[in-house]
Design a protein around this motif. Structure first.
Motif: not given
Ligand code: FAD
Ligand code: SF4
Ligand code: SF4
Ligand code: SF4
Lengths: 276, 436, 364, 272
Positions: B154-156, D196-202, D207-213
Motif C-alpha cells: 500500500g505504501r513505501a 490523505g492516505c488513499g484508503a490503503i488499509c481497506p 481495517a484502517c487503524y487511524g494513522c491520519f488522526g
C-alpha cells in the motif's frame, strides 16, 4: 457551451484599491467573439479562476450596458481571494459566466427601493446601487441603510457620501459599537428602520449581508407591512460549479447558483440562518 | 595545547540524531564516544498488553527507513511462538517485500547519503549540478523499491498488509507484472551503480572484523542461521535465532540512549558486508559477474567497501524480485484468504531477519489470548555501535596530523559507512520488569 | 417485438454479439466479498451460484443455486460509477509566457455494454440524466460516457431486506430505459426488448418466442420479489411533510449515531455532489483540475469563509434526507431516492433511511 | 545569482520520531529535484552535511517533544522560521510514543533501561503545537507525499495551503474499495479518520487503524469532532469487541489527540 467548466482567459486591465484588502478589477475577455456575446444582468456573477489555486464566485458590479469590461470588487478573505489580491494589471485569470439570477432592477422601475446591507461583504449590491443612480429618474425614493460592527468596518465611505448627494435619496448608517469619528446611529441596522418611511406597496427591498441580519431585517419589515415577495436577498453559499451541478450551494430546495444568488424572501425565509 | 576535543554535534546524512566526541591527549586517543541523543521512545514497554495482531504496525514505527524489517522479524517471531508455518506463496511474497526495502534503503544510502563522501560533496542533491543523470538513476532505483513496497503493502513507508500468518491481501498477478519493465531497467542500473561505486577511491582500513549474518541455502533476508566468521569466509559459529541472546549481549553506555551489543565481550560487524562475505555461495550469477567485472574480490574487509556491498545487494534484490514476480501464481479473484488462521497460545518466539543494516532480533512472550507479555528487540545499529567506535580508535592515530575539522570529517565518514540508523538504535532494551 | 426465450447455455452468444459490435462487456463479478463491475469476456465470470445477504451495515456472500447467475442483487457500485465517475480530470491549465491556456478533458466515448443492470439503477440513471445531461449546462463528460452505454437489464427475482424499490415504484421490474431486459428462470432467460438497438441485437441471438408459461413464471417471480420487500417509504405527504420537520428531535438523535463519513452518499446511485480540486505542479507552470465525488456530509461542503452553513451533523443529515425525498422533487420533478437500499447496507453504523423518514413524519 | 538569493530557505528538523516522514521528503523523486531548484535546502541534516543557520522561510518538523532539551530547541526554531509545518503523527499529535502519556514513565524507563539514571526524558510525548504556534499540520504516519507536495507548491505560489479533513471512507469509496467493516465486520476506523492516505488499509483488505488522526474540518471555522463514540459503540455492540479492545483501536497511533484520546479511555488500569 459544451463543457460547463470551460474557462476563458481574461486580462486584468485595471486594478484599484477600494480600501485595504478590497480591490476592484476591470477584466477583459481575450476572445473577441466571446466578449461580444457576453450579456449579463446586475447581480449575476462570474466564476473567477486563478491558475494553480482555484475558482470562486464573484458578482459582476459593472453596468450591464457595458459588457466589454467586466468589473469585480473582491475582498481578500482566504485562499483564492488572496491569490486574486496578489495579481496585478496585465495578469491573466480564467473566467466563466455569467451565472444566476440578479437583482429585480427592471421590475423595480417606478418604485421606491430600500437597500439594506450589513457587514463587509456588500459588493454584490454596490453594482445595483450604481446601476440605479445611473438611471436615477427611473426609480422613486432610494433609501440605503447600512450597518457595520465597528466604525472601522465602514468601507466605501466616499461612495456613501456620493450617494447621499442624489435627490430623493437617504443614506443611513449604523454601527454596533460607538467610535470617536462616528456621528451616525449606534446600534443594529434594524433600528434605522424607525428613521425611514417605507411605503409598503411601493417599495422593493434589496438586502445583502449576513443571513442572520437579513432575517432580522425582513422580520422587522414584515411588521411594517412589507410583503415577503417584495424583499430580495443576496444569498451566499459555497459554489464549485456555479451552474447547478455540484450540489454545494443548496439552501432548502434551491440552488443558490441558479435559483439565486438573489432570491425572494418568501421563498428562502424558512431556510435563513437555520443550518440549511 | 595538547588535549584536543573533537566534536561533531550533529552527524549529517545518517538516519536519526547522533553526535561524536573524540578526546586526544598528547597524541594519544583517550576517548571515542558515539553519542546517541535520539529521544527514547520506549517501544518495548508499550508493546506490553497489545494484541499480537497489532505488533507489526507498532514495531514498524521504530524505523521509517526499514519498517519492513521490523514487520518481518515480528511476524516470524510470533508465528514461531504459535508454532505456525506460512504458505509458500506468502514466503515468496515476503522475500519480494524485503527486496523492495533493500532496493529502496540501499539506493537511498548509496546515492544520497554515502556517495557524496567519495565525491567531495555535501549532499547527494549536489549531483544535480555535476551529474544529474547519475542522480536521476539513483532516485529512480529507489523508486523501484518504493513501487514494490507500494504494490504489496500500500505504501513505501509503514506498509500495511503484513500480518501474522501471511498478508491481509495478496497482489493480483498483473499488479506484480506491471513492475517488471522498471525492474528490468533497474537490473542494468544496478550493474552501472556497482561499477560506479567500485571506481571510487577509498582509504585503506582493515580493522579485522568479526562478521555476523544469517546464512543458509538462499541469500538471507528472512531465513538462515545466525553465523559468525572471523575472516569473512570460514563459518566459525552458527546458531538458530533462539540462541541470539546467549551469544550476543547488550550493555548501556552512560552517554547514550542506545544500547551496544557485543559478541563474547567484543565488537562485531553486521550488515551488507557481513552478509555478502558469508553468503558468497548463494549470490545470484548476475551479481557474481558484476562483482568480477568491477574487479571486486570477496571477502570485503574495509569499512569503506560497504557501499560496494550495498550496491551488490541492490542488484541481488532486483534480480531476485524479477524471478519472484515471473514465478508468481496469483490467486485469481475469488474470496480466498491470503493468510492462515492463527491460534494464539501462551508461548515465546524469536526471530532474526536481515534488515538492510544487518541482523534484527525480536523475541516475544505471549499469553494465551495472544497478548504481548514481554518483548525484546535488538536492532542492527546497536550491534554495530561498538564496532564503529573500535574503528575510530584504530583509525584516528594515523590521521592525527589533520586539523580538528578534517579529523572530525574523517571520523564522520567512517561512521557513515555503516549506514547507521539511529532511530532504530535507540530505545531498545530487554524488558526486564513491567509496571504492574 | 414479443418476448423471447434465451437458454442459459446460449448466454455467451449475447456476449459474442455485443463484442462483435464493438462493445466492451461489463458485468457484476464476485470480488472482495461483494459484487463489483468489471470487464468480462463471457458469462463464466458472472456470479454463478452466489447470493448476497444484506442488512443495515452488513453484507455477506453465500453460496446458493449454482445454476443462477443473477441471484446476487447488488454491491456498492451502481451505474453512477460508469457515467459520473468518482474522480476525473476536468481540465489542464498551462502558463506559457504569461498567457493561460485551458484544455478541457472530455473522455472519448467507449462503447460499453453493461449486463445485469437492476431496475433501481436504471431509474437512478434516469434521474442523473436530468441532473447532468439536460438543460443549459449539461456536462460533457457525463454525456459522453452516457451515450456510449448499452444496457442489458435484469428484472429482480430476489430482493434484499434493505431493498424498497417497490415502494418507490422503480422496481423490481425495470420500467424502461434499457436496450434488453432479462428475467432469470432456472434454465433460461425471458428476454425483452427496450430499444431498436436491443431489437437488432436480439435478432442475432439464438432465441425462440416465449410461451405463455414462461412469461407467466417470469411475471410471478418478479411479483413475488416485490411482495417480499418489507421496507418502504410513505410518500403520500411528500415533499411537503418533510419541510415541516425543521425542529424535529429526530435529527439530533440520528446525528448522535451518524459518523458523517459520507458512505451513504458515495454509494447512492443518484447523489451528484462533487468538488473541484486543484493540483499545481511545483514549478507553478501547470495545473490540473480534478472533479471528485463530494458529499453533503463533508464539513467543507457548506463552508464559506469564516463559517460553515451546515455546522452540525444534524444539519447535514437533514439536508441529505430532505434532498433525497423532498427537495429533489422540487428541483428535478422526481424523487432523489430509488429505493436501492445501498445507503442502509453500506452505512458503517447501519442507519436506515426508511426508518428515519418514518420517524420524522411522526409527530415528536 | 540574484535569483538564488531570493529562493526561499527550507529547513527540516527532527524530534522524537522514526524518520519516515523525512524520508517522504526524499521520496518526492523528480519533484525533489524541482524543489531543490525552487528552494534553498538550508538545513536538512539527514540529507546534507551543509547546515546553514536561520532564519528560514519554511521549517518542516518531524517528531514529538519528549526531552527537556527539545522544548528549548523548539522555541529557538520557532523564532528562526516564518512558516512552521509539522509533518506526521509524532509532530502533530505526539505519535505512537504518546502511549507513554498514559503510563507511569519511571516504570517505563526502568523497564527498558538497565541504567535509568542515564536517561533524560519527559514523562510525556507531546505534539509541537503544545509548545509553539504551528502554521500547518500534515497528518499521517507517515505523511502522504502528495499532500506535502501540494502544501509546498501552494506556499511557493504564495497561496494559503489547504489540507483536507474529511473521512477516509470518502477516498475508500471513490477508489472503488469494498468496505471491510460492512463485509467482514472488521473494526475499521476509516469513518472517523482523516483522509490523505488513499484508503490503503481497506484496499489491502484490512481495517484502517487511524494513522491520519481524527477527521475534522480543514477550515478553522469550527473545530468539531469525528463521532468516535458512535463508532466505538458499533465496535462493542455489533462487532463484539470488548470495551478494552474497542478502546485500543483508538489508543494507538494518535492516542493523545481528541477525540481519539477520550475514545481510548476504556483501557484497563496501568495498561497502555
Ligand atoms: C454568488 C456569490 C457572489 C459573490 N460575490 C462576491 C464579490 O463580489 N466580492 C467578494 O469579495 N466576494 C464575493 N463572494 C464571496 C466569495 O466567493 C468568497 O469570498 C470566496 O469564495 C472566498 O474564497 P477563498 O478561497 O478566498 O476563501 P477560503 O476561506 O480560503 O475558502 C475556501 C473555499 O471555500 C469556498 N468559500 C469560501 N467563502 C465563500 C463564500 N463567501 N461564498 C461562497 N464560497 C465560499 C470557496 O469554494 C473557496 O474556494 C460571492 C459569493 C457568492 C456565492
Ligand atoms: S437514498 Fe439510499 S436507498 Fe435511496 S437511492 Fe440513494 S442509496 Fe438507494
Ligand atoms: S472500509 Fe473503512 S474506510 Fe472504507 S468505507 Fe468501510 S468503514 Fe469506511
Ligand atoms: S487506511 Fe487508515 S491506518 Fe491505513 S494508511 Fe490510511 S489512515 Fe492510515
Amino acid at each position: 457551451m459544451a463543457d460547463p467548466y470551460a474557462l476563458y482567459p481574461a486580462r486584468i486591465v485595471d486594478k484599484s484599491e477600494e480600501s485595504p484588502g478590497i480591490y476592484t478589477y476591470r477584466l477583459r475577455l481575450d476572445d473577441d467573439a466571446l466578449r461580444e456575446r457576453f450579456v449579463f444582468e446586475g447581480g449575476q456573477f462570474n466564476m473567477i479562476y486563478v491558475a494553480g489555486v482555484g475558482e470562486v464566485p464573484i458578482s459582476i458590479v459593472s453596468d450591464p450596458e457595458d459588457s466589454h469590461l467586466l468589473e469585480h470588487t473582491i475582498r481578500v478573505v482566504g485562499r483564492v481571494s488572496g491569490a486574486i489580491g496578489n495579481l496585478k494589471e496585465g495578469d491573466v485569470l480564467g473566467l466563466r459566466g455569467p451565472y444566476g439570477k440578479g437583482w429585480p432592477l427592471e421590475t423595480s422601475e417606478g418604485k421606491d427601493v430600500v437597500v439594506i446591507t450589513g457587514g463587509l461583504g456588500c459588493a454584490p449590491v454596490v453594482g445595483a446601487i450604481e446601476y440605479m443612480f445611473r438611471r436615477r429618474d427611473r426609480y422613486g425614493a432610494i433609501k440605503i441603510l447600512h450597518g457595520v460592527k465597528t466604525p472601522n468596518d465602514l468601507l466605501y465611505r466616499e461612495r456613501f457620501d456620493e450617494w447621499r448627494k442624489h435627490e430623493n435619496t437617504e443614506v443611513l448608517l449604523a454601527s454596533d459599537q460607538p467610535g470617536k469619528t462616528w456621528h451616525y446611529h449606534v446600534g443594529v441596522v434594524t433600528e434605522l428602520f424607525d428613521e425611514v418611511e417605507i411605503r409598503p406597496d411601493f417599495a422593493v427591498v434589496m438586502m445583502c449581508g449576513p443571513e442572520i441580519m437579513m432575517r432580522m431585517a425582513a422580520q422587522h419589515l414584515e411588521k411594517r407591512g412589507i410583503r415577503h415577495d417584495t424583499m430580495f436577498l443576496s444569498i451566499e453559499r459555497n459554489m464549485q460549479c456555479g451552474v447547478g451541478l455540484c450540489g454545494h450551494c443548496q439552501i432548502g430546495p434551491y440552488f443558490a447558483c441558479k435559483d439565486g444568488p438573489v432570491m425572494r424572501y418568501d421563498r428562502v425565509a424558512p431556510y435563513l440562518a437555520g443550518g440549511w | 595545547m595538547t588535549t584536543r576535543n573533537i566534536e561533531v554535534d550533529l552527524m549529517a546524512r545518517v538516519e536519526g540524531e547522533g553526535a561524536l566526541e573524540v578526546v586526544v591527549d598528547k597524541g594519544e586517543v583517550k576517548d571515542v564516544r558515539l553519542k546517541i541523543f535520539e529521544a527514547p521512545r520506549f517501544f518495548e514497554a508499550f508493546l506490553k498488553g497489545r494484541h499480537y495482531s497489532e505488533v507489526p504496525d507498532i514495531v514498524a514505527r521504530i524505523c521509517g527507513i526499514c519498517p519492513v524489517a521490523y514487520q518481518m522479524s515480528s511476524v516470524h517471531a510470533i508465528e514461531s511462538a504459535f508454532g505456525m508455518e506460512v504458505s509458500e506463496t506468502v514466503r515468496k511474497l515476503r522475500r519480494l517485500l524485503y527486496c523492495g526495502e533493500w532496493i529502496e534503503s540501499h539506493s537511498l544510502h548509496v546515492y544520497m547519503l554515502h556517495a557524496p563522501d567519495f565525491l567531495g560533496l555535501d549532499s547527494g542533491l549536489e549531483l544535480a549540478r555535476s551529474e544529474p543523470e547519475i542522480l536521476r538513476r539513483g532516485l529512480r532505483l529507489k523508486k523501484v523499491g518504493d513501487r514494490i513496497l507500494t504494490v504489496l503493502g500500500g505504501r513505501a513507508v509503514h506498509p500495511v498488509s503484513v500480518c501474522i500468518g501471511g498478508f491481509t491481501r495478496l497482489p493480483q498477478t498483473n499488479e506484480l507484472r506491471s513492475l517488471l519493465d522498471e525492474l528490468h531497467w533497474a537490473r542494468e542500473a544496478a550493474k552501472e551503480t556497482l561499477a560506479w561505486v567500485a571506481g571510487f577511491e577509498m582509504p585503506d582500513l582493515s580493522p579485522g572484523y568479526t562478521f555476523a549474518a544469517l546464512s543458509g541455502n538462499v541469500y538471507p533476508m528472512n531465513e538462515g542461521a545466525i553465523t559468525v566468521s572471523r575472516d569473512g569466509t570460514a563459518h566459525d559459529m552458527s546458531c538458530a535465532s533462539d540462541g541470539f541472546e546467549g551469544h550476543f549481549k547488550e550493555r548501556q553506555a552512560p552517554y547514550s540512549t542506545a544500547m551496544q551489543c557485543l559478541l563474547d565481550e567484543k565488537p562485531y560487524l553486521v550488515g551488507p558486508m557481513a552478509r555478502l562475505n558469508l553468503n558468497a555461495a548463494s549470490l545470484r550469477p548476475v551479481v557474481r559477474e558484476a562483482l568480477a567485472e568491477a574487479g571486486v574480490e570477496l571477502p570485503l574487509v574495509n569499512p569503506y567497501h560497504a557501499i560496494i556491498a550495498r550496491s551488490a545487494e541492490v542488484l541481488q534484490a532486483v534480480d531476485e524480485a524479477i524471478e519472484l514476480i515471473e514465478d508468481y501464481e496469483g490467486l485469481g479473484t475469488g474470496p480466498g484468504e491470503p493468510y492462515r488462521p492463527v491460534t494464539p497460545k501462551e508461548s515465546v518466539g524469536t526471530a532474526v531477519t536481515e534488515a538492510p543494516r544487518g541482523m534484527l532480533y525480536h523475541r516475544y512472550a505471549l499469553d494465551a489470548d495472544g497478548r504481548v507479555v514481554e518483548a525484546n528487540i535488538v536492532p542492527p545499529t546497536s550491534q554495530n555501535q561498538a564496532r564503529m567506535e573500535a574503528d575510530l580508535w584504530q583509525m584516528i592515530p594515523s590521521i592525527l596530523s589533520l586539523s580538528d575539522e578534517a579529523l572530525a570529517a574523517a571520523c564522520e565518514r567512517v561512521i557513515r559507512c555503516y549506514d547507521p540508523c539511529i532511530s532504530c538504535a535507540t530505545h531498545f532494551l530487554r524488558l526486564k520488569r513491567v509496571a504492574a | 417485438m414479443a418476448a423471447q426465450v434465451l437458454q442459459k447455455r446460449d448466454m455467451d452468444a449475447l456476449f459474442g454479439v455485443l463484442q462483435a459490435r464493438g462493445f466492451r462487456t461489463l458485468a457484476p463479478t464476485v470480488q472482495d466479498g461483494t459484487a463489483m463491475w468489471r470487464e468480462v469476456a463471457d458469462s463464466a465470470e458472472l456470479p454463478w451460484g452466489w447470493r448476497d445477504e444484506q442488512a443495515p451495515g452488513h453484507y455477506r456472500l453465500h453460496q446458493g443455486d449454482a445454476g443462477r447467475c443473477f441471484d446476487l442483487v447488488h454491491g456498492p457500485q451502481s451505474l453512477k460509477n460508469q457515467t459520473f465517475v468518482a474522480e476525473e480530470p476536468l481540465m489542464r491549465v498551462k502558463r506559457v509566457d504569461g498567457e493561460l491556456t485551458f484544455e478541457s478533458c472530455v473522455p472519448e466515448p467507449v462503447p460499453t455494454a453493461l449486463i445485469g443492470v437492476r431496475a433501481c439503477d436504471l431509474a437512478a440513471l434516469g434521474i442523473q440524466d436530468r441532473v447532468f445531461a439536460e438543460g443549459e449546462h449539461a456536462d460533457a463528460r457525463f454525456r459522453s460516457r452516457r451515450s456510449s452505454l448499452l444496457l442489458v437489464a435484469v428484472h429482480c427475482t430476489r430482493a434484499q431486506p434493505t431493498c424498497f424499490c417497490a415502494s418507490m415504484q422503480t422496481g423490481p421490474e425495470a420500467k424502461g430505459g434499457y436496450d434488453l431486459a432479462l428475467t432469470e428462470l432456472d434454465d433460461r432467460f425471458l428476454i425483452q426488448v427496450g430499444s431498436n438497438q436491443g431489437a437488432s441485437i436480439l435478432s442475432e441471438l439464438p432465441t425462440e418466442s416465449a410461451d405463455c408459461r414462461t412469461q407467466e413464471r417470469a411475471r410471478r417471480a418478479v411479483e413475488a420479489c416485490a411482495e417480499s420487500q418489507t421496507r418502504g417509504i410513505d410518500r403520500s405527504n411528500l415533499p411537503g411533510a418533510l419541510y415541516e420537520t425543521d425542529n424535529h428531535p429526530r435529527w439530533q438523535q440520528v446525528a448522535e449515531r451518524c459518523l458523517s463519513c459520507a458512505n451513504c452518499t458515495m454509494v447512492c446511485p443518484t447523489c451528484f455532489c462533487h468538488r473541484v480540486e486543484e493540483t499545481p505542479s511545483l514549478d507553478g507552470e501547470a495545473s490540473e483540475r480534478t472533479r471528485l465525488w463530494d458529499s453533503c456530509f463533508s464539513s467543507e461542503h457548506s463552508y464559506i469563509h469564516g463559517k460553515n452553513m451546515r455546522p452540525d451533523t444534524k444539519h447535514r443529515y437533514r439536508l441529505w434526507l430532505t434532498h433525497k425525498l423532498a427537495s429533489w422533487i422540487d428541483q428535478f420533478g422526481t424523487s432523489g431516492c430509488v429505493g436501492c437500499g445501498r445507503c442502509i447496507t453500506w452505512c458503517p453504523v447501519g442507519i436506515d433511511i426508511t426508518e428515519e423518514a418514518a420517524a420524522l413524519m411522526e409527530k415528536p | 545569482m540574484a535569483e538564488q538569493i531570493k529562493r526561499p530557505r527550507l529547513a527540516v528538523f527532527k524530534f522524537a520520531s522514526c524518520d519516515g516522514c523525512q524520508l517522504s521528503v526524499l521520496s518526492l523523486e523528480e519533484d525533489l529535484l524541482m524543489l531543490n531548484e525552487r528552494v534553498k535546502i538550508a538545513f536538512f541534516p539527514e540529507a546534507s552535511s551543509r547546515m546553514l543557520d536561520g532564519p528560514y522561510d519554511v521549517a518542516l518538523i518531524e517528531g514529538s517533544v519528549s526531552t527537556p532539551e527539545q522544548i528549548h530547541h523548539l522555541a529557538a526554531i520557532r523564532e528562526q522560521c516564518d512558516t512552521l509545518i509539522t509533518i506526521g503523527a509524532c509532530a502533530t499529535s505526539g505519535g505512537l510514543q504518546a502511549l507513554r502519556n498514559f503510563a507511569d514513565h519511571d516504570a517505563f524507563v526502568q523497564a527498558v533501561y538497565p541504567h535509568p539514571e542515564y536517561i533524560r526524558s519527559l514523562s510525556t510525548s507531546t505534539p509541537i503545537s503544545e509548545h509553539v504556534a504551528v502554521d500547518y499540520e500534515l497528518w499521517g504516519c507517515p505523511i502522504d507525499k502528495d499532500q506535502l507536495r501540494k502544501v509546498l507548491s501552494d506556499l511557493l505560489a504564495g497561496v494559503v495551503p489547504r489540507i483536507p479533513g474529511v473521512s477516509v471512507c470518502q477516498e475508500c469509496k471513490r477508489r472503488q474499495k469494498v468496505c471491510v467493516l460492512v463485509t467482514k465486520g472488521e473494526p475499521c476506523l476509516g469513518p472517523v479518520t482523516r483522509t490523505g492516505c488513499g484508503a490503503i488499509c481497506p484496499s489491502m483488505g484490512r481495517a484502517c487503524y487511524g494513522c491520519f488522526g481524527p477527521a475534522e474540518p480543514s477550515y478553522p471555522a469550527r473545530r468539531e469532532h469525528a463521532n468516535t463514540e458512535a463508532l466505538s459503540r458499533r465496535f462493542r455492540e455489533t462487532l463484539h469487541l470488548s470495551a478494552h479492545e474497542a478502546a485500543h483501536r483508538f489508543r494507538f497511533i494518535h492516542s493523545y489527540v481528541s477525540p481519539f484520546k477520550e475514545a481510548g479511555e476504556e483501557t484497563g488500569e496501568g495498561e497502555t
